[in-house]
Design an enzyme around this catalytic site. Structure first.
Site, short mmCIF file in Angstrom:
data_model
loop_
_atom_site.label_atom_id
_atom_site.label_comp_id
_atom_site.label_asym_id
_atom_site.label_seq_id
_atom_site.Cartn_x
_atom_site.Cartn_y
_atom_site.Cartn_z
N CYS A 39 0.83 -1.21 0.00
CA CYS A 39 0.00 0.00 0.00
C CYS A 39 0.86 1.25 0.00
CB CYS A 39 -0.93 -0.03 1.22
SG CYS A 39 -1.85 1.50 1.47
N CYS A 42 0.26 3.47 3.05
CA CYS A 42 0.90 2.90 4.23
C CYS A 42 2.38 3.26 4.28
CB CYS A 42 0.73 1.38 4.24
SG CYS A 42 -0.99 0.82 4.25
#
Length: 437
Positions: A39, A42
């Protein structure tokens, strides 16, 4: 090298959590980042999360900071209701509180300290009251003893503690300028003044607190927009400083002077730039401008003329309330189809911009497979047509050889001498040919 050292030091204050976390977590208060290794958001949050770990440790906070790979421990993540990445939760006993604010160190740390502390914080003195007023732009205070209103207040606080602070105080601690019609009472202090909750005027306490937790005029971003829920609000975009400053002063004046008329239906604020609102409305809006958006049905309103003063602004809002202003957008079938197409297009463009190789793989591979399949289907059809054509040609040639007749008939036909014969002539000619044979 210095940056790498700081990041490494911060990572030391963030614990990597595994399957044992589920059994041991109730002994402590945990602030956890559920992430996915692939991600992009993230990865962007990771250095901020390390700073959060350092800050919480330096403050001596009882909150422990950790992170968990939600793809490796998907069963645990599902139990905590993780649906996207990254997801930030504060786990306190049996409760799990979601964080939906801006992903900055200060905002995350404040969230953790607020939720980890007492649900209702007492204000024992006027000095403490003045201190929290200076520290918090919006705060709610319950005044009075035990009552059904206090029980309701505690219930609402347990739900909305993730957004704002809740305090309690006795009547003698409340500032002298505050006038309370009766006790018990719930008040909100913001925008340099205060407002008292009235059950008959304001309705449900939860709805009132959820509405009043915002300042009268605020800076709106994607996170704030999400939290505004079904509130209709006004945005002005900052681009040209002079024009924008004039628009802001007009909207701020309306928000302040016409609060009693509009605050139950409208939230006033501004948003920098137009990228986010363009993606939300699927339209290109020039800046600065004013737009009224209803997030419950995705309808929005644009003024049909320039807003020059507060009178123009008030008239524009009243036109929306009485239904004479033209609504655009919405959540109808056509708009949903348009949204699907727009989101798909935006996703493809963003993927190719961020990672061209990944975009080529994700979209090029399926297109290549489909192209090969189509080519195979078309080639198979063409071969079949050629086979049928050759078979028909062979059958036609056999039929021509069968129908050609004798060599003399072919010669006569070639020279144009062949003529139809009567039945008697044909028999006589046949007899002569047999004699020759």
């Amino acid at each position: 090298a210095v940056v790498a050292h700081v990041v490494a030091s911060g990572a030391g204050f963030v614990e990597d959590l595994d399957e044992t976390f589920k059994e041991n977590r109730k002994d402590d208060i945990w602030l956890v980042d559920f992430y996915a290794p692939w991600c992009g958001h993230c990865k962007k949050l990771e250095p901020v999360w390390n700073e959060v770990g350092i800050e919480m440790r330096n403050m001596g906070s009882p909150v422990k900071v950790g992170k968990m790979d939600a793809t490796s421990f998907s069963s645990i993540a599902s139990e905590f209701g993780v649906r996207g990445y990254p997801t930030i939760k504060l786990l306190k006993g049996d409760m799990a509180y979601n964080y939906r604010g801006p992903r900055t160190k200060d905002d995350i740390v404040e969230f953790a300290n607020r939720v980890a502390g007492p649900l209702i914080r007492p204000l024992p003195s006027q000095h403490m009251f003045e201190h929290v007023q200076k520290r918090h732009r919006v705060l709610f205070v319950y005044v009075g003893g035990e009552s059904p209103l206090k029980e309701k207040y505690i219930e609402v606080a347990s739900e909305l503690i993730v957004y704002t602070y809740f305090f309690s105080a006795s009547e003698d601690v409340v500032p002298e300028y505050v006038t309370l019609p009766e006790l018990p009472a719930v008040m909100v202090f913001k925008d340099g003044t205060y407002f008292v909750y009235d059950e008959y005027e304001d309705g449900d306490l939860s709805s009132w607190i959820n509405r009043e937790r915002f300042q009268g005029y605020l800076h709106v971003d994607g996170f704030t927009l999400y939290e505004l829920g079904d509130t209709v609000y006004i945005l002005d975009y900052q681009y040209n400083f002079f024009f924008t400053s004039r628009l802001k002063s007009v909207i701020q004046e309306v928000a302040r002077d016409y609060r009693d008329h509009f605050h139950r239906d409208f939230q006033f604020g501004h948003m920098d730039g137009n990228d986010y609102i363009n993606s939300l409305l699927m339209d290109d809006l020039t800046v600065p401008t004013i737009v009224v958006l209803n997030t419950s049905n995705q309808q929005y309103f644009l003024p049909d003329r320039h807003i020059e003063n507060t009178e123009d602004m008030v008239q524009f809002i009243n036109n929306i309330l009485d239904g004479t202003a033209e609504a655009q957008g919405g959540d109808g079938l056509l708009q949903r189809i348009k949204r699907i197409i727009y989101d798909a297009k935006s996703t493809i463009v963003s993927v190719f911009k961020s990672s061209p190789l990944l975009g080529c793989f994700l979209f090029g591979l399926p297109l290549g497979v489909i192209s090969i399949m189509c080519y195979g289907i078309c080639t198979a059809d063409t071969d079949g047509e050629v086979f049928e054509h050759e078979g028909a040609k062979k059958e036609s040639g056999d039929r021509e050889l069968t129908d050609e007749g004798s060599e003399e008939e072919q010669e006569e036909e070639k020279n144009g001498k062949y003529t139809e014969l009567s039945d008697g002539e044909f028999k006589q000619k046949d007899i002569m040919e047999k004699k020759k044979d």
